[in-house]
Scaffold this motif. Structure first.
Motif, short mmCIF file in Angstrom:
data_model
loop_
_atom_site.label_atom_id
_atom_site.label_comp_id
_atom_site.label_asym_id
_atom_site.label_seq_id
_atom_site.Cartn_x
_atom_site.Cartn_y
_atom_site.Cartn_z
N GLU A 89 0.81 -1.21 0.00
CA GLU A 89 0.00 0.00 0.00
C GLU A 89 0.85 1.28 0.00
O GLU A 89 0.31 2.37 -0.16
N ALA A 90 2.17 1.13 0.17
CA ALA A 90 3.06 2.27 0.05
C ALA A 90 3.53 2.48 -1.39
O ALA A 90 4.26 3.45 -1.66
N ASP A 91 3.12 1.60 -2.29
CA ASP A 91 3.44 1.73 -3.71
C ASP A 91 2.48 2.75 -4.34
O ASP A 91 1.26 2.57 -4.31
N HIS A 92 3.04 3.82 -4.90
CA HIS A 92 2.19 4.90 -5.41
C HIS A 92 1.23 4.41 -6.50
O HIS A 92 0.07 4.83 -6.54
N GLN A 93 1.69 3.52 -7.36
CA GLN A 93 0.80 3.01 -8.41
C GLN A 93 -0.37 2.25 -7.81
O GLN A 93 -1.50 2.33 -8.30
N ALA A 94 -0.12 1.53 -6.73
CA ALA A 94 -1.20 0.80 -6.08
C ALA A 94 -2.23 1.76 -5.49
O ALA A 94 -3.44 1.48 -5.51
N VAL A 95 -1.77 2.90 -4.97
CA VAL A 95 -2.71 3.90 -4.45
C VAL A 95 -3.51 4.51 -5.59
O VAL A 95 -4.73 4.70 -5.49
N LEU A 96 -2.83 4.83 -6.70
CA LEU A 96 -3.55 5.33 -7.88
C LEU A 96 -4.63 4.35 -8.31
O LEU A 96 -5.77 4.74 -8.61
N ARG A 101 -10.26 2.37 -8.48
CA ARG A 101 -11.05 1.16 -8.20
C ARG A 101 -12.30 1.48 -7.37
O ARG A 101 -13.38 0.97 -7.63
N TYR A 102 -12.13 2.34 -6.35
CA TYR A 102 -13.23 2.63 -5.43
C TYR A 102 -13.91 3.96 -5.73
O TYR A 102 -14.65 4.48 -4.89
N ASP A 110 -1.07 11.00 -0.98
CA ASP A 110 -0.38 9.73 -0.76
C ASP A 110 0.72 9.96 0.27
O ASP A 110 1.70 10.66 0.00
N ASP A 111 0.54 9.39 1.45
CA ASP A 111 1.44 9.62 2.59
C ASP A 111 2.10 8.31 3.01
O ASP A 111 1.77 7.73 4.04
N PRO A 112 3.04 7.78 2.19
CA PRO A 112 3.58 6.44 2.45
C PRO A 112 4.37 6.33 3.74
O PRO A 112 4.51 5.23 4.29
N GLU A 113 4.90 7.42 4.24
CA GLU A 113 5.70 7.38 5.47
C GLU A 113 4.90 7.83 6.69
O GLU A 113 5.47 8.05 7.77
N LEU A 114 3.60 8.00 6.54
CA LEU A 114 2.70 8.35 7.65
C LEU A 114 3.06 9.70 8.29
O LEU A 114 2.84 9.90 9.48
#
Length: 621
Positions: A89-96, A101-102, A110-114
């Motif tokens: 879920e930290a993969d930017h393409q997966a977030v895109l 999708r939803y 996109d905040d991969p490092e929280l």
């Protein structure tokens, strides 16, 4: 400290807190490439939605926000802050992909490092933070079920800031992505029809698609492609993100219509779609767990399978398995307590975590009849067996909510990452659609070994046997991919992970848990039929807590953290509160359920905290 407060008993107004800046190395999505800052939202009511796309509760909140987003589109800006749990879920393409999708129709950071997660002291997915038009935090809500409270608060803020002259109306910063021309868009599950054709749930386009035997040629579409809940002929029926498919003994196909919280039936012979179970409303704590199928609420059914003379339902939204009996037209909870976690044993006592894939092995299969389960949030492969005492739940692979990875070998040390599908193979072994590892894995009950069958299958969500081949639903590549089952497994480099969130430093000994809940404006705690709150506390590992685990009705509890046990672990806290409209003139007041599960990583250190406050719903304004 009074933890649960009525509307009339709220704590004194606190000093206003300026909202921290929004930071995230992944950048912005749904803005046409533009970077945004909090100053860009000045004059609007901002709702930050801290979510992660694996989380079913987060998906529920996305649906709760749709109506508010549409009604207040000129004054409210919803900003998704994607805060990952799993490595994938930290993969930017997966977030895109997840945003499309939803059907997320607002800006997403996109905040991969929280980074923003930490700035706002968030502890759980989902969490909603409301910021007023002047840039101050005015409310925080954890969990789902807050749509009514948000609507009330937004209306109050609109009126207040319109009077002050600080409300700015106009279009928000959302920029829709360009539509893609593909026959399937994020397909969910697949089914081999008796005709030899393949039926696929085209989830993002709210339809079913029948493909020819080649898995590519479109034969027909079932559903008009618009999100909705409508029975009738194939060309006019409507679904909402359909997922699982299963053949019924009468020749029909059961469809897990996830966001409609319903089971539908598709007749391949006539093309007709009908509703088998569900009301279209989401199940909440206190709702019926059995009864006439069309009168009982369901919650995000994700997959279906015929097992033990009934249709079993992976009820992802409440961490349970349910069953549907077509003979008498009833549904009932069959396994799970609604608590989220990994606990085996008698079906009624077991815990699941977002079960998302089902596959049944028949009596004549090696190993006998079993219902295999992809238990996605525990990254586990589990199964149900029936004996003289009823149904029992077992775990083949997986350890719990926070350990995952890609590691083959003996089942007790093998790792998966958020699997969504399971498929029984001819030799009695099980193929696992290991979704976040982009892999097809195999578990062999005869040897207890896990191997890898294929890699580089993008977010596989299901697979189906077709002759000597296995056809994989590559959800993030929008296609079906046919693979020959290899004689030898693929070798991959092992990787193990644990969810990366900052641990709370706590002291051993007496420790206080406080879940803070204030009934939203215009509501009061619903105590007509007994306590209106529930609290369940546990830990991983269990020996982390020397005392205090278990269920109760108070939202505050003294526990004891073991001083001679593990130095790290996770506190599991599940809270629920019910509130109703507080107006004596309303004969039948509307009632609302607020609920949330927290998994809080903790580290035991000298001088650590002695109290953990968790906000279920709280107003600062």
């Amino acid at each position: 400290m009074l933890v649960a407060m009525s509307n009339q008993e709220k704590a004194p107004r606190r000093a206003r807190v300026r909202a921290p800046e929004l930071l995230g190395k992944g950048g912005w999505i749904n803005t046409g490439g533009r970077g945004l800052r909090l100053a860009d939202f000045r004059g609007s009511v901002v709702i930050l939605d801290f979510w992660t796309f694996c989380c079913i509760n987060c998906l529920h909140v996305l649906d709760e926000l749709r109506e508010l987003e549409e009604k207040h589109r000129d004054t409210v800006v919803i900003v998704g802050v994607h805060s990952p749990k799993f490595v994938h879920e930290a993969d930017h393409q997966a977030v895109l992909d997840a945003v499309e999708r939803y059907e997320v129709r607002h800006p997403v950071l996109d905040d991969p490092e929280l980074a923003t997660w930490k700035q706002y002291a968030v502890r759980a997915w989902p969490t909603l933070v409301v910021i007023d038009p002047e840039g101050y935090v005015v409310a925080q809500h954890a969990g789902e079920g807050h749509a009514h409270a948000l609507e009330t608060l937004v209306s109050e803020l609109e009126a207040e800031h319109a009077a002050k002259g600080t409300l700015r109306r106009g279009e928000g910063p959302y920029v829709p992505p360009e539509p893609a021309a593909t026959d399937l868009r994020f397909p969910g599950k697949a089914l081999l029809l008796p005709s030899g054709n393949l039926l696929v749930s085209d989830s993002t386009r709210h339809a079913l698609v029948e493909l020819a035997e080649d898995g590519e040629t479109v034969v027909r579409r079932i559903g008009d492609g618009t999100r909705g809940f409508r029975d009738g002929p194939a060309e006019s029926a409507r679904f909402s993100e359909p997922q699982g498919l299963a053949l019924l003994p009468d020749g029909g196909v059961a469809v897990a219509d996830a966001v409609n919280h319903a089971l539908r039936r598709f007749d391949p012979a006539t093309g007709e779609v009908a509703t088998l179970a569900g009301t279209g409303r989401q199940w909440w704590q206190g709702s019926a767990t059995s009864g006439p199928a069309l009168a009982v609420d369901l919650s995000s059914p994700w997959d279906v399978a015929w097992f033990a003379d009934r249709l079993w339902i992976a009820m992802a939204g409440v961490h349970q398995l349910w069953s549907y009996d077509p003979g008498d037209g009833t549904v009932a909870a069959a396994a799970g307590t609604t608590n989220e976690g990994l606990v085996d044993g008698p079906a009624a006592e077991a815990w699941f975590a977002q079960p998302s894939g089902l596959a049944a092995a028949t009596d004549d299969a090696p190993g006998g009849a079993r219902l295999w389960i992809a238990d996605s949030e525990t990254s586990a492969l589990r199964y149900v067996v029936q004996d003289a005492d009823g149904f029992t739940v077992h775990t083949a692979v997986g350890t719990g909510l926070f350990d995952f990875g890609h590691r083959d070998g003996a089942a007790e040390q093998a790792l998966l990452q958020h699997p969504l599908g399971v498929t029984v193979l001819p030799d009695g072994s099980v193929a696992v659609s290991d979704t976040y590892n982009h892999a097809l894995r195999r578990y062999d009950p005869a040897t207890g070994e896990v191997t890898t069958l294929a890699t580089d299958v993008r977010e596989p969500s299901d697979a189906v046997l077709v002759g000597e081949d296995i056809v994989v639903v590559e959800s993030a590549r929008h296609r079906l991919t046919r693979l020959r089952l290899p004689e030898d497994a693929v070798r991959v480099e092992a990787a193990a992970h644990r969810t990366q969130r900052p641990a709370t430093e706590v002291a051993a000994g007496p420790f206080r848990l406080d879940v803070v809940f204030s009934a939203p404006a215009g509501q009061k705690l619903d105590e007509r039929y007994g306590p209106s709150t529930r609290l369940l506390v546990g830990s991983t590992p269990p020996e982390l807590l020397a005392e205090g685990a278990g269920a109760g009705t108070d939202l505050s509890r003294e526990v004891v953290i073991a001083g001679d046990g593990p130095v790290e672990g996770v506190l599991h806290v599940s809270a629920m509160a019910a509130s109703c409209d507080d107006d004596a003139d309303i004969e039948y007041p509307a009632c609302h359920v607020h609920q949330q599960d927290w998994g809080v990583p903790v580290r035991i250190v000298p001088g650590g905290a002695g109290r953990l406050p968790l906000v279920l719903a709280g107003m600062d304004a």
